[in-house]
Design a protein around this motif. Structure first.
Motif, PDB file in Angstrom:
ATOM      1  N   ALA A 253      50.983  51.765  48.477  1.00 52.75           N
ATOM      2  CA  ALA A 253      50.320  50.558  48.529  1.00 52.75           C
ATOM      3  C   ALA A 253      48.724  50.470  48.486  1.00 52.75           C
ATOM      4  O   ALA A 253      48.256  50.226  47.680  1.00 52.75           O
ATOM      5  CB  ALA A 253      50.924  49.549  49.572  1.00 52.75           C
ATOM      6  N   ARG A 254      48.305  51.451  49.369  1.00 51.82           N
ATOM      7  CA  ARG A 254      46.906  51.800  49.393  1.00 51.82           C
ATOM      8  C   ARG A 254      46.549  52.525  48.247  1.00 51.82           C
ATOM      9  O   ARG A 254      45.511  52.286  47.608  1.00 51.82           O
ATOM     10  CB  ARG A 254      46.764  52.646  50.778  1.00 51.82           C
ATOM     11  CG  ARG A 254      45.207  53.116  50.709  1.00 51.82           C
ATOM     12  CD  ARG A 254      44.762  53.641  52.086  1.00 51.82           C
ATOM     13  NE  ARG A 254      44.768  52.907  53.107  1.00 51.82           N
ATOM     14  CZ  ARG A 254      45.326  53.365  54.142  1.00 51.82           C
ATOM     15  NH1 ARG A 254      45.516  54.547  54.565  1.00 51.82           N
ATOM     16  NH2 ARG A 254      45.360  52.408  55.402  1.00 51.82           N
ATOM     17  N   ARG A 255      47.286  53.428  47.715  1.00 53.51           N
ATOM     18  CA  ARG A 255      46.927  54.463  46.450  1.00 53.51           C
ATOM     19  C   ARG A 255      46.996  53.195  45.393  1.00 53.51           C
ATOM     20  O   ARG A 255      45.844  53.335  44.615  1.00 53.51           O
ATOM     21  CB  ARG A 255      47.957  55.347  46.265  1.00 53.51           C
ATOM     22  CG  ARG A 255      47.518  56.197  44.984  1.00 53.51           C
ATOM     23  CD  ARG A 255      48.513  57.388  44.825  1.00 53.51           C
ATOM     24  NE  ARG A 255      50.123  56.829  44.397  1.00 53.51           N
ATOM     25  CZ  ARG A 255      50.283  56.970  43.176  1.00 53.51           C
ATOM     26  NH1 ARG A 255      49.506  57.175  42.172  1.00 53.51           N
ATOM     27  NH2 ARG A 255      51.416  56.449  42.803  1.00 53.51           N
ATOM     28  N   TYR A 256      47.706  52.533  45.427  1.00 55.11           N
ATOM     29  CA  TYR A 256      47.903  51.400  44.077  1.00 55.11           C
ATOM     30  C   TYR A 256      46.695  50.568  44.270  1.00 55.11           C
ATOM     31  O   TYR A 256      46.062  50.112  43.144  1.00 55.11           O
ATOM     32  CB  TYR A 256      49.287  50.429  44.014  1.00 55.11           C
ATOM     33  CG  TYR A 256      50.242  51.471  43.455  1.00 55.11           C
ATOM     34  CD1 TYR A 256      50.207  52.105  42.648  1.00 55.11           C
ATOM     35  CD2 TYR A 256      51.665  51.051  44.219  1.00 55.11           C
ATOM     36  CE1 TYR A 256      51.373  52.789  42.015  1.00 55.11           C
ATOM     37  CE2 TYR A 256      52.688  51.824  43.644  1.00 55.11           C
ATOM     38  CZ  TYR A 256      52.673  52.475  42.552  1.00 55.11           C
ATOM     39  OH  TYR A 256      53.765  53.186  42.025  1.00 55.11           O
ATOM     40  N   LEU A 257      46.131  50.042  45.482  1.00 56.44           N
ATOM     41  CA  LEU A 257      45.250  49.196  45.613  1.00 56.44           C
ATOM     42  C   LEU A 257      43.722  49.819  45.077  1.00 56.44           C
ATOM     43  O   LEU A 257      43.048  49.107  44.746  1.00 56.44           O
ATOM     44  CB  LEU A 257      45.237  48.566  47.008  1.00 56.44           C
ATOM     45  CG  LEU A 257      46.201  47.708  47.364  1.00 56.44           C
ATOM     46  CD1 LEU A 257      46.282  47.223  48.823  1.00 56.44           C
ATOM     47  CD2 LEU A 257      46.174  46.502  46.538  1.00 56.44           C
ATOM     48  N   GLN A 258      43.706  50.992  45.086  1.00 58.32           N
ATOM     49  CA  GLN A 258      42.516  51.959  44.694  1.00 58.32           C
ATOM     50  C   GLN A 258      42.657  52.451  43.356  1.00 58.32           C
ATOM     51  O   GLN A 258      41.572  53.326  43.257  1.00 58.32           O
ATOM     52  CB  GLN A 258      42.209  52.958  45.803  1.00 58.32           C
ATOM     53  CG  GLN A 258      42.053  52.388  47.140  1.00 58.32           C
ATOM     54  CD  GLN A 258      42.301  53.632  48.430  1.00 58.32           C
ATOM     55  OE1 GLN A 258      42.590  54.637  47.836  1.00 58.32           O
ATOM     56  NE2 GLN A 258      41.644  53.179  49.382  1.00 58.32           N
ATOM     57  N   SER A 259      43.460  51.937  42.576  1.00 56.90           N
ATOM     58  CA  SER A 259      43.590  52.442  41.189  1.00 56.90           C
ATOM     59  C   SER A 259      42.788  52.038  40.276  1.00 56.90           C
ATOM     60  O   SER A 259      42.012  51.014  40.452  1.00 56.90           O
ATOM     61  CB  SER A 259      45.229  52.104  40.512  1.00 56.90           C
ATOM     62  OG  SER A 259      46.019  52.753  41.482  1.00 56.90           O
ATOM     63  N   SER A 260      42.240  53.000  39.561  1.00 58.92           N
ATOM     64  CA  SER A 260      41.381  52.632  38.045  1.00 58.92           C
ATOM     65  C   SER A 260      42.347  52.209  37.000  1.00 58.92           C
ATOM     66  O   SER A 260      43.305  52.153  36.967  1.00 58.92           O
ATOM     67  CB  SER A 260      40.643  53.630  37.653  1.00 58.92           C
ATOM     68  OG  SER A 260      41.549  54.752  36.886  1.00 58.92           O
ATOM     69  N   ILE A 261      41.733  51.281  36.146  1.00 62.52           N
ATOM     70  CA  ILE A 261      42.372  50.682  34.917  1.00 62.52           C
ATOM     71  C   ILE A 261      43.061  52.176  34.276  1.00 62.52           C
ATOM     72  O   ILE A 261      44.038  51.914  33.635  1.00 62.52           O
ATOM     73  CB  ILE A 261      41.512  50.093  33.919  1.00 62.52           C
ATOM     74  CG1 ILE A 261      42.432  49.448  32.856  1.00 62.52           C
ATOM     75  CG2 ILE A 261      40.218  50.972  33.451  1.00 62.52           C
ATOM     76  CD1 ILE A 261      43.440  48.565  33.522  1.00 62.52           C
ATOM     77  N   GLU A 262      42.506  53.265  34.371  1.00 64.79           N
ATOM     78  CA  GLU A 262      43.244  54.390  33.539  1.00 64.79           C
ATOM     79  C   GLU A 262      44.402  54.910  34.395  1.00 64.79           C
ATOM     80  O   GLU A 262      45.451  55.196  33.823  1.00 64.79           O
ATOM     81  CB  GLU A 262      42.275  55.614  33.657  1.00 64.79           C
ATOM     82  CG  GLU A 262      40.973  55.490  32.632  1.00 64.79           C
ATOM     83  CD  GLU A 262      39.908  54.795  33.179  1.00 64.79           C
ATOM     84  OE1 GLU A 262      39.952  54.463  34.403  1.00 64.79           O
ATOM     85  OE2 GLU A 262      38.985  54.230  32.374  1.00 64.79           O
ATOM     86  N   ASP A 263      44.302  54.755  35.830  1.00 63.91           N
ATOM     87  CA  ASP A 263      45.521  55.022  36.570  1.00 63.91           C
ATOM     88  C   ASP A 263      46.712  54.191  36.180  1.00 63.91           C
ATOM     89  O   ASP A 263      47.902  54.196  35.984  1.00 63.91           O
ATOM     90  CB  ASP A 263      45.293  54.816  38.113  1.00 63.91           C
ATOM     91  CG  ASP A 263      44.281  55.982  38.718  1.00 63.91           C
ATOM     92  OD1 ASP A 263      44.289  57.158  37.968  1.00 63.91           O
ATOM     93  OD2 ASP A 263      43.565  55.617  39.542  1.00 63.91           O
ATOM     94  N   VAL A 264      46.371  52.711  36.156  1.00 60.40           N
ATOM     95  CA  VAL A 264      47.294  51.689  35.781  1.00 60.40           C
ATOM     96  C   VAL A 264      47.617  51.882  34.426  1.00 60.40           C
ATOM     97  O   VAL A 264      49.074  51.771  34.316  1.00 60.40           O
ATOM     98  CB  VAL A 264      46.657  50.369  36.096  1.00 60.40           C
ATOM     99  CG1 VAL A 264      47.567  49.099  35.343  1.00 60.40           C
ATOM    100  CG2 VAL A 264      46.087  50.068  37.083  1.00 60.40           C
ATOM    101  N   ASP A 265      47.102  52.289  33.429  1.00 62.29           N
ATOM    102  CA  ASP A 265      47.410  52.781  32.087  1.00 62.29           C
ATOM    103  C   ASP A 265      48.616  53.732  31.978  1.00 62.29           C
ATOM    104  O   ASP A 265      49.413  53.786  31.322  1.00 62.29           O
ATOM    105  CB  ASP A 265      46.457  52.630  31.116  1.00 62.29           C
ATOM    106  CG  ASP A 265      45.652  51.635  30.944  1.00 62.29           C
ATOM    107  OD1 ASP A 265      46.200  50.420  31.016  1.00 62.29           O
ATOM    108  OD2 ASP A 265      44.445  51.638  30.432  1.00 62.29           O
ATOM    109  N   SER A 266      48.592  54.405  33.090  1.00 67.23           N
ATOM    110  CA  SER A 266      49.483  55.812  32.939  1.00 67.23           C
ATOM    111  C   SER A 266      50.791  55.377  33.563  1.00 67.23           C
ATOM    112  O   SER A 266      51.690  56.301  33.632  1.00 67.23           O
ATOM    113  CB  SER A 266      48.667  56.850  33.514  1.00 67.23           C
ATOM    114  OG  SER A 266      48.481  56.797  34.948  1.00 67.23           O
ATOM    115  N   LEU A 267      50.812  54.376  34.351  1.00 70.23           N
ATOM    116  CA  LEU A 267      52.254  53.975  35.028  1.00 70.23           C
ATOM    117  C   LEU A 267      53.300  53.475  34.332  1.00 70.23           C
ATOM    118  O   LEU A 267      53.347  53.159  33.101  1.00 70.23           O
ATOM    119  CB  LEU A 267      51.706  52.788  35.960  1.00 70.23           C
ATOM    120  CG  LEU A 267      50.657  52.748  37.212  1.00 70.23           C
ATOM    121  CD1 LEU A 267      50.801  51.478  37.677  1.00 70.23           C
ATOM    122  CD2 LEU A 267      51.052  53.933  38.140  1.00 70.23           C
ATOM    123  N   SER A 268      54.436  54.079  34.715  1.00 69.93           N
ATOM    124  CA  SER A 268      55.887  53.629  34.216  1.00 69.93           C
ATOM    125  C   SER A 268      55.882  52.054  34.301  1.00 69.93           C
ATOM    126  O   SER A 268      55.272  51.519  35.106  1.00 69.93           O
ATOM    127  CB  SER A 268      56.966  54.304  34.393  1.00 69.93           C
ATOM    128  OG  SER A 268      57.102  53.972  35.696  1.00 69.93           O
TER     129      SER A 268
END
Length: 115
Positions: free
Chosen positions: A3-18
């Motif tokens: 959860a902590r990792r997700y909360l600190q995600s950039s938009i690039e991180d989000v775009d790479s999620l399944s």
């Protein structure tokens, strides 16, 4: 902690999620807003990827994580509209990392589904 990792995600991180990772990304974001969030199982969820509860109200979310250039269409809105009664939800929401087609926007407005 995931959860902590997700909360600190950039938009690039989000775009790479399944798609499934995107659902788990959304849960702690809603929990920060005071909801109890539950990610549904991968299939047979009747159109709800997350179930949110707060102050006795139930909201359902259809989550769509798409690649660049792809838009969310009417099918996602239809799934949420169809799932409202199944979950006795008072609110339906479609969340994406991209954009919606105009027909999806029109259908959402007609059915009071939030985008």
């Amino acid at each position: 902690m995931q959860a902590r990792r997700y909360l600190q995600s950039s938009i690039e991180d989000v775009d790479s999620l399944s798609g499934h990772e995107f659902e788990h990304f959304l849960a702690p974001l809603y929990e920060q807003q005071g909801y109890r969030a539950k990610v549904t199982k991968g299939s047979g969820e009747y159109g709800a990827d997350l179930i949110l509860k707060r102050k006795g109200c139930i909201s359902i979310i259809q989550a769509k994580c798409y690649g660049e250039g792809k838009k969310v269409g009417v099918k996602a809105v239809q799934e949420v509209a169809g799932a409202l009664a199944m979950y006795k939800a008072s609110e339906g929401i479609v969340v994406t990392n991209r954009f919606f087609t105009k027909p999806a926007e029109n259908l959402a407005k007609a059915n009071r589904i939030k985008l």
